[in-house]
Design an enzyme around this catalytic site. Structure first.
Site, PDB file in Angstrom:
ATOM      1  N   ALA A   1      57.279  -4.209  34.078  1.00  0.00           N
ATOM      2  CA  ALA A   1      56.685  -4.954  32.954  1.00  0.00           C
ATOM      3  C   ALA A   1      57.310  -4.458  31.657  1.00  0.00           C
ATOM      4  CB  ALA A   1      55.176  -4.754  32.924  1.00  0.00           C
TER       5      ALA A   1
ATOM      6  N   ILE B   1      58.138  -5.657  27.214  1.00  0.00           N
ATOM      7  CA  ILE B   1      58.162  -6.631  26.119  1.00  0.00           C
ATOM      8  C   ILE B   1      59.112  -6.127  25.034  1.00  0.00           C
ATOM      9  CG2 ILE B   1      55.807  -7.527  26.439  1.00  0.00           C
ATOM     10  CD1 ILE B   1      54.961  -5.693  24.042  1.00  0.00           C
TER      11      ILE B   1
ATOM     12  N   ASP C   1      61.212  -7.200  18.352  1.00  0.00           N
ATOM     13  CA  ASP C   1      62.350  -6.719  17.569  1.00  0.00           C
ATOM     14  C   ASP C   1      62.154  -6.863  16.054  1.00  0.00           C
ATOM     15  OD1 ASP C   1      63.404  -6.376  20.067  1.00  0.00           O
ATOM     16  OD2 ASP C   1      65.045  -7.804  19.845  1.00  0.00           O
TER      17      ASP C   1
ATOM     18  N   PHE D   1      70.489  -2.571  17.537  1.00  0.00           N
ATOM     19  CA  PHE D   1      70.033  -3.018  16.221  1.00  0.00           C
ATOM     20  C   PHE D   1      68.708  -3.771  16.365  1.00  0.00           C
ATOM     21  CE2 PHE D   1      69.708  -5.750  12.574  1.00  0.00           C
ATOM     22  CZ  PHE D   1      70.282  -5.044  11.526  1.00  0.00           C
TER      23      PHE D   1
ATOM     24  N   GLN E   1      65.883  -2.589  17.452  1.00  0.00           N
ATOM     25  CA  GLN E   1      65.079  -2.184  18.618  1.00  0.00           C
ATOM     26  C   GLN E   1      64.728  -0.698  18.605  1.00  0.00           C
ATOM     27  OE1 GLN E   1      67.052  -3.710  22.242  1.00  0.00           O
ATOM     28  NE2 GLN E   1      65.612  -5.420  22.135  1.00  0.00           N
TER      29      GLN E   1
ATOM     30  N   TYR F   1      61.792  -0.427  21.050  1.00  0.00           N
ATOM     31  CA  TYR F   1      62.160  -0.668  22.459  1.00  0.00           C
ATOM     32  C   TYR F   1      63.089   0.441  22.976  1.00  0.00           C
ATOM     33  CZ  TYR F   1      63.908  -3.542  26.417  1.00  0.00           C
ATOM     34  OH  TYR F   1      64.248  -4.036  27.656  1.00  0.00           O
TER      35      TYR F   1
ATOM     36  N   LYS G   1      62.356   2.974  26.032  1.00  0.00           N
ATOM     37  CA  LYS G   1      63.212   2.974  27.222  1.00  0.00           C
ATOM     38  C   LYS G   1      63.917   4.323  27.408  1.00  0.00           C
ATOM     39  CE  LYS G   1      62.459  -1.258  28.699  1.00  0.00           C
ATOM     40  NZ  LYS G   1      61.598  -1.450  29.893  1.00  0.00           N
TER      41      LYS G   1
ATOM     42  N   PRO H   1      69.108  -1.830  33.264  1.00  0.00           N
ATOM     43  CA  PRO H   1      69.898  -3.065  33.245  1.00  0.00           C
ATOM     44  C   PRO H   1      70.634  -3.209  31.920  1.00  0.00           C
ATOM     45  CG  PRO H   1      67.571  -3.503  33.799  1.00  0.00           C
ATOM     46  CD  PRO H   1      67.664  -2.105  33.265  1.00  0.00           C
ATOM     47  N   GLY H   2      71.769  -3.914  31.980  1.00  0.00           N
ATOM     48  CA  GLY H   2      72.425  -4.352  30.748  1.00  0.00           C
ATOM     49  C   GLY H   2      71.778  -5.657  30.317  1.00  0.00           C
ATOM     50  N   TYR H   3      72.586  -6.636  29.971  1.00  0.00           N
ATOM     51  CA  TYR H   3      72.036  -7.929  29.569  1.00  0.00           C
ATOM     52  C   TYR H   3      71.809  -8.795  30.801  1.00  0.00           C
ATOM     53  CZ  TYR H   3      71.469 -12.506  27.618  1.00  0.00           C
ATOM     54  OH  TYR H   3      70.963 -13.732  27.332  1.00  0.00           O
TER      55      TYR H   3
END
Ligand code: NAD
Length: 248
Positions: free
Chosen positions: A90, A92, A95, A149, A151, A154, A158, A184-186
């Site tokens: 999970a 979110i 930004d 940028f 984040q 976030y 992470k 993960p990347g994008y």
């Protein structure tokens, strides 16, 4: 004698990456429970369609709420006798540059992305240690490795997951429980759908594999880390990013 299926709980299970994790774990023979925020009938039907005929249970849970997390783990253990695999997926984003970031944006992101791992792992490890088997995967992000940028919230959450993962891995390693993070990347999911096309093109240009990641690329790593015979792999961060960030 047949081996009973592994019992797996995947938070954010109805999301882009979460549902691929649910499907791949179920395809490996696990009994999977997808935990997520309350979902309407349309979202649940889409989720069931995506399971390719495999049965996956759903459970309503706010991972930011400590009491609900403890109750969810207790419920799974009561109904299935145990919990073998916990995947904290999970997440979110809220930004904003730091200068414009509200306390609420900071708190929400830390609560859902980081506090959740504390609540759920704390509730789950007790039983895993007692039974001598457990697999925990915390879904982090390349943003936690490099920063990004807009984040700070976030990326802090992470990156924090890695410290959490390594510390817990040390605490339970001798008891048959592994704890790893996966960055993960994008990846193409609802979380990244709002990205402007020019930003997306710039991002893909930095990926040596030459494409965005798909949820199944990430789920493949979760299956690897949660396998019965992956007991010697603990405290690592598995980056899955198409070569976007290489290192050793
Ligand atoms: P997504 O938005 O498709 O899925 C996230 C899921 O988490 C949703 O189903 C959402 O309902 C659920 N969720 C949100 N708040 C919750 C709460 N309080 N309690 C329970 N469930 C909650 O996003 P995704 O891309 O599938 O992301 C999955 C994970 O992967 C996240 O942790 C995200 O940070 C991480 N990640 C994603 C990417 C990417 O490019 N998509 C990259 C790196 C990391």
């Amino acid at each position: 004698m047949t081996t009973p299926p592994r019992i797996a709980l995947v938070t954010g299970g109805l999301g882009g990456i979460g549902r691929a994790i649910c499907r791949q774990l179920a395809a490996q023979g696990a009994h999977v429970i997808a935990a997520d925020l309350p979902a309407d009938a349309t979202r649940l039907a889409a989720f069931n369609d995506a399971m390719d005929g495999l049965h996956v249970e759903t459970l309503t849970l706010d991972v930011g709420d400590a009491v609900s997390c403890a109750a969810a783990i207790a419920d799974v253990e009561a109904r299935h006798g145990r919990l073998d695999i916990l995947v904290n997926a999970a997440g979110i984003t809220r930004d904003s540059t730091l200068r414009k970031m509200s306390v609420e944006q900071w708190d929400d992101v830390l609560r859902v992305n980081l506090d959740s791992a504390f609540h759920l792992c704390r509730a789950a490890v007790e039983g895993m240690v007692a039974r001598g088997f457990g697999r925990i995967v915390n879904i982090s992000s390349v943003s936690g490795q490099t920063g990004n940028f807009g984040q700070t919230n976030y990326a802090a959450a992470k990156a924090g997951l890695h410290g959490f993962t390594m510390s817990l891995a040390r605490e339970v390693a001798a008891k048959g429980v592994t704890v790893n993070s996966l960055s993960p990347g994008y990846v193409e999911t609802p979380m990244t759908a709002a990205m402007p096309p020019e930003v997306l093109a710039r991002t893909v240009a930095t990926v040596p594999v030459g494409r965005v990641g798909q949820p199944d690329d990430i789920a493949r790593g979760v299956v690897f880390l949660t396998a019965d015979d992956a007991g010697y792999i603990t405290g690592i961060n598995l980056p899955i990013n198409g070569g976007m960030l290489m290192g050793f």
